[in-house]
Design an enzyme around this catalytic site. Structure first.
Site, PDB file in Angstrom:
ATOM      1  N   GLU A   1     -11.808   5.499   4.919  1.00  0.00           N
ATOM      2  CA  GLU A   1     -11.081   6.322   6.064  1.00  0.00           C
ATOM      3  C   GLU A   1     -12.158   6.541   7.143  1.00  0.00           C
ATOM      4  O   GLU A   1     -11.665   6.372   8.547  1.00  0.00           O
ATOM      5  CB  GLU A   1     -10.573   7.674   5.516  1.00  0.00           C
ATOM      6  CG  GLU A   1      -9.431   7.620   4.623  1.00  0.00           C
ATOM      7  CD  GLU A   1      -8.244   7.229   5.169  1.00  0.00           C
ATOM      8  OE1 GLU A   1      -8.198   7.026   6.105  1.00  0.00           O
ATOM      9  OE2 GLU A   1      -7.477   6.771   4.200  1.00  0.00           O
TER      10      GLU A   1
ATOM     11  N   TYR B   1       0.899  -1.226   0.124  1.00  0.00           N
ATOM     12  CA  TYR B   1       0.098  -0.109  -0.045  1.00  0.00           C
ATOM     13  C   TYR B   1       0.841   1.256   0.040  1.00  0.00           C
ATOM     14  O   TYR B   1       0.660   2.342  -0.821  1.00  0.00           O
ATOM     15  CB  TYR B   1      -0.978  -0.303   1.110  1.00  0.00           C
ATOM     16  CG  TYR B   1      -1.771   1.168   1.361  1.00  0.00           C
ATOM     17  CD1 TYR B   1      -2.815   1.556   0.416  1.00  0.00           C
ATOM     18  CD2 TYR B   1      -1.594   2.063   2.310  1.00  0.00           C
ATOM     19  CE1 TYR B   1      -3.670   2.458   0.661  1.00  0.00           C
ATOM     20  CE2 TYR B   1      -2.613   3.243   2.641  1.00  0.00           C
ATOM     21  CZ  TYR B   1      -3.226   3.722   1.825  1.00  0.00           C
ATOM     22  OH  TYR B   1      -4.230   4.580   1.749  1.00  0.00           O
TER      23      TYR B   1
ATOM     24  N   TRP C   1      -5.136   0.608  10.160  1.00  0.00           N
ATOM     25  CA  TRP C   1      -5.397   0.943   8.581  1.00  0.00           C
ATOM     26  C   TRP C   1      -5.374  -0.866   7.871  1.00  0.00           C
ATOM     27  O   TRP C   1      -6.086  -0.934   7.085  1.00  0.00           O
ATOM     28  CB  TRP C   1      -4.539   1.898   8.183  1.00  0.00           C
ATOM     29  CG  TRP C   1      -4.897   1.860   6.492  1.00  0.00           C
ATOM     30  CD1 TRP C   1      -3.967   1.261   5.426  1.00  0.00           C
ATOM     31  CD2 TRP C   1      -5.978   2.651   5.758  1.00  0.00           C
ATOM     32  NE1 TRP C   1      -4.545   1.661   4.133  1.00  0.00           N
ATOM     33  CE2 TRP C   1      -5.956   2.297   4.348  1.00  0.00           C
ATOM     34  CE3 TRP C   1      -7.181   2.708   6.251  1.00  0.00           C
ATOM     35  CZ2 TRP C   1      -6.737   2.801   3.379  1.00  0.00           C
ATOM     36  CZ3 TRP C   1      -8.202   3.174   5.287  1.00  0.00           C
ATOM     37  CH2 TRP C   1      -8.112   3.274   4.029  1.00  0.00           C
TER      38      TRP C   1
END
Length: 188
Positions: A47, A25, A55
């Site tokens: 988000e 990522y 995350w």
């Protein structure tokens, strides 16, 4: 903490070396300018779902989110009703949080009501000019004046779960700001 060298010999922001999913990522998505209504709507939703979580949890469930939320096409998500909310609350492939699910649906409807295209609106908050490159994670802000302004504008436009921290994370993820640390191979 400053940039670190991973087991593959690549200098990255420290979080980017903490797991293979993060490295992928970090190297290919985070901080890369992203445009497109559906793409930005997806990131805004993810988000919001990340709020209070790691995350990596979102990254590992992203395929499930895409299936569950009709590939984040706002016209489709805006049509979700009570049966869809019940389906989503039972779907272990996503984060099953009623407030966040409802926010994704609310936000799809808000996207469709905007006078300004979502891409244009969100990118209007990107800071202009170059900023000092952060040297360490401690130098990376969680909130900025721009993210506060973005959150205010989105809330006035009917969006939910879009506080200034979530907005700043969106700005980082979509390349509106570049917070790759000094020494990271992605720092330009």
């Amino acid at each position: 903490m400053s940039a670190t060298v991973g087991t593959d010999g690549v200098a990255r922001c420290p979080w980017g070396n903490s797991a293979p999913d993060y490295a992928e990522y970090h190297d290919t998505e985070w901080g890369v300018p992203l445009h497109g209504r559906d793409e930005l709507y997806e990131r805004l939703c993810l988000e919001a779902f990340q709020s209070g979580l790691s995350w990596i949890t979102i990254l590992r469930k992203r395929a499930g989110f895409r299936r569950a939320f009709a590939a984040f096409v706002p016209e489709k998500v805006a049509e979700f009703g009570d049966d869809d909310v019940a389906r989503l609350l039972a779907d272990a492939s996503i984060i099953r949080n009623r407030a966040k699910i409802n926010a994704a649906i609310t936000n799809a409807r808000a996207v469709l009501e905007l006078d300004t295209p979502l891409d244009e609106l969100l990118w209007s908050f990107a800071p202009s000019g170059r900023r000092a490159r952060p040297r360490a994670m401690e130098d990376v802000p969680a909130i900025t004046d721009e993210s506060k302004a973005m959150a205010r504008t989105l809330k006035k436009s009917g969006f939910a779960f879009v506080g200034p921290t979530t907005c700043y994370a969106l700005m980082q993820a979509t390349g509106m700001v570049d917070d790759h640390l000094e020494g990271c191979f992605r720092a330009t």
